[in-house]
Design a protein around this motif. Structure first.
Motif, PDB file in Angstrom:
ATOM      1  N   PHE A   1       0.828  -1.206   0.000  1.00 49.66           N
ATOM      2  CA  PHE A   1       0.000   0.000   0.000  1.00 49.66           C
ATOM      3  C   PHE A   1       0.863   1.257   0.000  1.00 49.66           C
ATOM      4  CE2 PHE A   1      -2.322   3.342   2.330  1.00 49.66           C
ATOM      5  CZ  PHE A   1      -3.380   3.515   1.455  1.00 49.66           C
ATOM      6  N   LEU A   2       1.828   1.314   0.906  1.00 47.67           N
ATOM      7  CA  LEU A   2       2.727   2.471   0.963  1.00 47.67           C
ATOM      8  C   LEU A   2       3.559   2.557  -0.311  1.00 47.67           C
ATOM      9  CD1 LEU A   2       3.900   4.888   2.416  1.00 47.67           C
ATOM     10  CD2 LEU A   2       5.474   3.341   3.591  1.00 47.67           C
ATOM     11  N   GLY A   3       3.988   1.425  -0.818  1.00 43.57           N
ATOM     12  CA  GLY A   3       4.748   1.411  -2.069  1.00 43.57           C
ATOM     13  C   GLY A   3       3.965   2.006  -3.217  1.00 43.57           C
ATOM     14  N   ASN A   4       2.671   1.684  -3.297  1.00 46.70           N
ATOM     15  CA  ASN A   4       1.825   2.232  -4.360  1.00 46.70           C
ATOM     16  C   ASN A   4       1.678   3.745  -4.232  1.00 46.70           C
ATOM     17  OD1 ASN A   4       1.412  -0.213  -5.617  1.00 46.70           O
ATOM     18  ND2 ASN A   4      -0.493  -0.625  -4.534  1.00 46.70           N
ATOM     19  N   ILE A   5       1.506   4.215  -2.998  1.00 43.45           N
ATOM     20  CA  ILE A   5       1.393   5.653  -2.771  1.00 43.45           C
ATOM     21  C   ILE A   5       2.687   6.360  -3.184  1.00 43.45           C
ATOM     22  CG2 ILE A   5       1.213   7.432  -0.974  1.00 43.45           C
ATOM     23  CD1 ILE A   5      -0.731   5.514   0.476  1.00 43.45           C
ATOM     24  N   LEU A   6       3.813   5.775  -2.804  1.00 41.97           N
ATOM     25  CA  LEU A   6       5.103   6.383  -3.151  1.00 41.97           C
ATOM     26  C   LEU A   6       5.328   6.385  -4.656  1.00 41.97           C
ATOM     27  CD1 LEU A   6       7.380   5.031  -0.289  1.00 41.97           C
ATOM     28  CD2 LEU A   6       6.563   7.378  -0.626  1.00 41.97           C
ATOM     29  N   LEU A   7       4.935   5.320  -5.332  1.00 43.79           N
ATOM     30  CA  LEU A   7       5.091   5.292  -6.793  1.00 43.79           C
ATOM     31  C   LEU A   7       4.197   6.328  -7.463  1.00 43.79           C
ATOM     32  CD1 LEU A   7       5.515   1.493  -7.558  1.00 43.79           C
ATOM     33  CD2 LEU A   7       7.265   3.296  -7.625  1.00 43.79           C
ATOM     34  N   GLU A   8       3.007   6.553  -6.921  1.00 45.99           N
ATOM     35  CA  GLU A   8       2.148   7.602  -7.467  1.00 45.99           C
ATOM     36  C   GLU A   8       2.777   8.974  -7.251  1.00 45.99           C
ATOM     37  OE1 GLU A   8      -2.016   7.471  -6.527  1.00 45.99           O
ATOM     38  OE2 GLU A   8      -2.045   5.284  -6.705  1.00 45.99           O
ATOM     39  N   LEU A   9       3.370   9.182  -6.085  1.00 47.43           N
ATOM     40  CA  LEU A   9       4.068  10.439  -5.822  1.00 47.43           C
ATOM     41  C   LEU A   9       5.253  10.604  -6.772  1.00 47.43           C
ATOM     42  CD1 LEU A   9       4.575  13.003  -4.173  1.00 47.43           C
ATOM     43  CD2 LEU A   9       5.803  11.571  -2.510  1.00 47.43           C
ATOM     44  N   LEU A  10       5.998   9.531  -6.988  1.00 42.84           N
ATOM     45  CA  LEU A  10       7.123   9.584  -7.922  1.00 42.84           C
ATOM     46  C   LEU A  10       6.631   9.922  -9.323  1.00 42.84           C
ATOM     47  CD1 LEU A  10      10.109   9.300  -8.549  1.00 42.84           C
ATOM     48  CD2 LEU A  10       9.755   6.818  -8.718  1.00 42.84           C
ATOM     49  N   CYS A  11       5.525   9.339  -9.737  1.00 42.94           N
ATOM     50  CA  CYS A  11       4.951   9.664 -11.053  1.00 42.94           C
ATOM     51  C   CYS A  11       4.630  11.152 -11.146  1.00 42.94           C
ATOM     52  CB  CYS A  11       3.690   8.853 -11.310  1.00 42.94           C
ATOM     53  SG  CYS A  11       3.998   7.157 -11.766  1.00 42.94           S
ATOM     54  N   ALA A  12       4.063  11.698 -10.087  1.00 42.71           N
ATOM     55  CA  ALA A  12       3.727  13.124 -10.089  1.00 42.71           C
ATOM     56  C   ALA A  12       4.981  13.980 -10.213  1.00 42.71           C
ATOM     57  CB  ALA A  12       2.958  13.485  -8.815  1.00 42.71           C
ATOM     58  N   VAL A  13       6.032  13.608  -9.502  1.00 46.14           N
ATOM     59  CA  VAL A  13       7.290  14.358  -9.581  1.00 46.14           C
ATOM     60  C   VAL A  13       7.892  14.238 -10.981  1.00 46.14           C
ATOM     61  CG1 VAL A  13       9.677  14.452  -8.741  1.00 46.14           C
ATOM     62  CG2 VAL A  13       7.791  14.249  -7.118  1.00 46.14           C
ATOM     63  N   LEU A  14       7.921  13.035 -11.517  1.00 46.18           N
ATOM     64  CA  LEU A  14       8.492  12.832 -12.854  1.00 46.18           C
ATOM     65  C   LEU A  14       7.707  13.603 -13.909  1.00 46.18           C
ATOM     66  CD1 LEU A  14       9.244   9.000 -12.705  1.00 46.18           C
ATOM     67  CD2 LEU A  14      10.900  10.888 -12.561  1.00 46.18           C
ATOM     68  N   THR A  15       6.396  13.589 -13.800  1.00 46.21           N
ATOM     69  CA  THR A  15       5.557  14.327 -14.741  1.00 46.21           C
ATOM     70  C   THR A  15       5.827  15.820 -14.627  1.00 46.21           C
ATOM     71  OG1 THR A  15       3.871  12.606 -14.634  1.00 46.21           O
ATOM     72  CG2 THR A  15       3.178  14.757 -15.465  1.00 46.21           C
ATOM     73  N   SER A  16       5.951  16.303 -13.405  1.00 45.03           N
ATOM     74  CA  SER A  16       6.239  17.715 -13.182  1.00 45.03           C
ATOM     75  C   SER A  16       7.616  18.084 -13.729  1.00 45.03           C
ATOM     76  CB  SER A  16       6.155  18.028 -11.683  1.00 45.03           C
ATOM     77  OG  SER A  16       6.383  19.379 -11.434  1.00 45.03           O
ATOM     78  N   LEU A  17       8.601  17.219 -13.490  1.00 43.97           N
ATOM     79  CA  LEU A  17       9.946  17.459 -14.023  1.00 43.97           C
ATOM     80  C   LEU A  17       9.922  17.543 -15.540  1.00 43.97           C
ATOM     81  CD1 LEU A  17      12.160  15.091 -11.854  1.00 43.97           C
ATOM     82  CD2 LEU A  17      12.592  17.517 -12.236  1.00 43.97           C
ATOM     83  N   LYS A  18       9.221  16.608 -16.144  1.00 44.66           N
ATOM     84  CA  LYS A  18       9.181  16.556 -17.609  1.00 44.66           C
ATOM     85  C   LYS A  18       8.483  17.774 -18.208  1.00 44.66           C
ATOM     86  CE  LYS A  18       7.860  13.744 -21.481  1.00 44.66           C
ATOM     87  NZ  LYS A  18       7.199  12.582 -21.992  1.00 44.66           N
TER      88      LYS A  18
ATOM     89  N   THR B   1       8.185  20.848 -16.929  1.00 50.65           N
ATOM     90  CA  THR B   1       8.675  22.151 -16.510  1.00 50.65           C
ATOM     91  C   THR B   1       9.909  22.534 -17.317  1.00 50.65           C
ATOM     92  OG1 THR B   1       7.854  21.767 -14.277  1.00 50.65           O
ATOM     93  CG2 THR B   1       9.489  23.507 -14.537  1.00 50.65           C
ATOM     94  N   SER B   2       9.830  23.660 -17.977  1.00 51.74           N
ATOM     95  CA  SER B   2      10.987  24.158 -18.729  1.00 51.74           C
ATOM     96  C   SER B   2      11.845  25.020 -17.814  1.00 51.74           C
ATOM     97  CB  SER B   2      10.523  24.977 -19.928  1.00 51.74           C
ATOM     98  OG  SER B   2       9.914  26.171 -19.481  1.00 51.74           O
ATOM     99  N   LEU B   3      13.089  25.227 -18.192  1.00 55.12           N
ATOM    100  CA  LEU B   3      13.963  26.093 -17.402  1.00 55.12           C
ATOM    101  C   LEU B   3      13.411  27.511 -17.325  1.00 55.12           C
ATOM    102  CD1 LEU B   3      17.622  25.053 -18.321  1.00 55.12           C
ATOM    103  CD2 LEU B   3      16.452  24.784 -16.133  1.00 55.12           C
ATOM    104  N   ASP B   4      12.710  27.936 -18.363  1.00 55.95           N
ATOM    105  CA  ASP B   4      12.128  29.279 -18.371  1.00 55.95           C
ATOM    106  C   ASP B   4      11.053  29.451 -17.300  1.00 55.95           C
ATOM    107  OD1 ASP B   4      13.744  29.914 -20.513  1.00 55.95           O
ATOM    108  OD2 ASP B   4      12.204  29.472 -22.000  1.00 55.95           O
ATOM    109  N   SER B   5      10.352  28.368 -16.976  1.00 61.03           N
ATOM    110  CA  SER B   5       9.271  28.467 -15.990  1.00 61.03           C
ATOM    111  C   SER B   5       9.670  27.913 -14.620  1.00 61.03           C
ATOM    112  CB  SER B   5       8.033  27.726 -16.502  1.00 61.03           C
ATOM    113  OG  SER B   5       8.297  26.346 -16.619  1.00 61.03           O
ATOM    114  N   LEU B   6      10.930  27.556 -14.466  1.00 56.94           N
ATOM    115  CA  LEU B   6      11.420  26.964 -13.224  1.00 56.94           C
ATOM    116  C   LEU B   6      11.661  28.034 -12.169  1.00 56.94           C
ATOM    117  CD1 LEU B   6      12.369  24.288 -11.964  1.00 56.94           C
ATOM    118  CD2 LEU B   6      14.638  24.791 -12.849  1.00 56.94           C
ATOM    119  N   PHE B   7      11.398  27.706 -10.921  1.00 54.15           N
ATOM    120  CA  PHE B   7      11.719  28.604  -9.830  1.00 54.15           C
ATOM    121  C   PHE B   7      12.335  27.798  -8.691  1.00 54.15           C
ATOM    122  CE2 PHE B   7       7.263  27.526  -9.835  1.00 54.15           C
ATOM    123  CZ  PHE B   7       6.983  27.142  -8.544  1.00 54.15           C
ATOM    124  N   GLU B   8      13.096  28.475  -7.856  1.00 46.78           N
ATOM    125  CA  GLU B   8      13.891  27.827  -6.820  1.00 46.78           C
ATOM    126  C   GLU B   8      13.045  26.956  -5.886  1.00 46.78           C
ATOM    127  OE1 GLU B   8      17.156  28.941  -3.362  1.00 46.78           O
ATOM    128  OE2 GLU B   8      16.174  30.542  -4.473  1.00 46.78           O
TER     129      GLU B   8
END
Length: 90
Positions: A28-45, A47-54
């Motif tokens: 259960f926790l593994g599934n939640i963490l993988l969903e969070l990782l998906c969200a981070v990866l999607t956000s990384l993909k 986001t351009s450097l032009d729209s990035l903020f610290e």
């Protein structure tokens, strides 16, 4: 889990192998963490450097550090975030 996130996870597995081998908590926790990782990866993909903020970089780094503490081998993502931070700073 969004299909784009699954595709990104599959790509990580192809390129970096099984990054979950050290993770020893319930499914259960593994599934939640993988969903969070998906969200981070999607956000990384998407986001351009032009729209990035610290704050976004720091947020991503914090999430990746939490994954490292949970024994996910995602140190390569920290390296990627360092490169982004360096490019952002110039």
């Amino acid at each position: 889990m969004p299909s784009e996130g699954l595709l990104l996870l599959e790509e990580l597995l192809k390129v970096h192998g099984d990054f979950t081998t050290g993770f020893r908590v319930d499914v259960f926790l593994g599934n939640i963490l993988l969903e969070l990782l998906c969200a981070v990866l999607t956000s990384l993909k998407s986001t351009s450097l032009d729209s990035l903020f610290e704050e976004k970089l720091l947020e991503w780094r914090g999430v990746v550090q939490n994954f490292l503490e949970a024994k996910f081998n995602l140190s390569f993502l920290l390296g990627y975030l360092r490169l982004m931070a360096h490019a952002f700073g110039h």
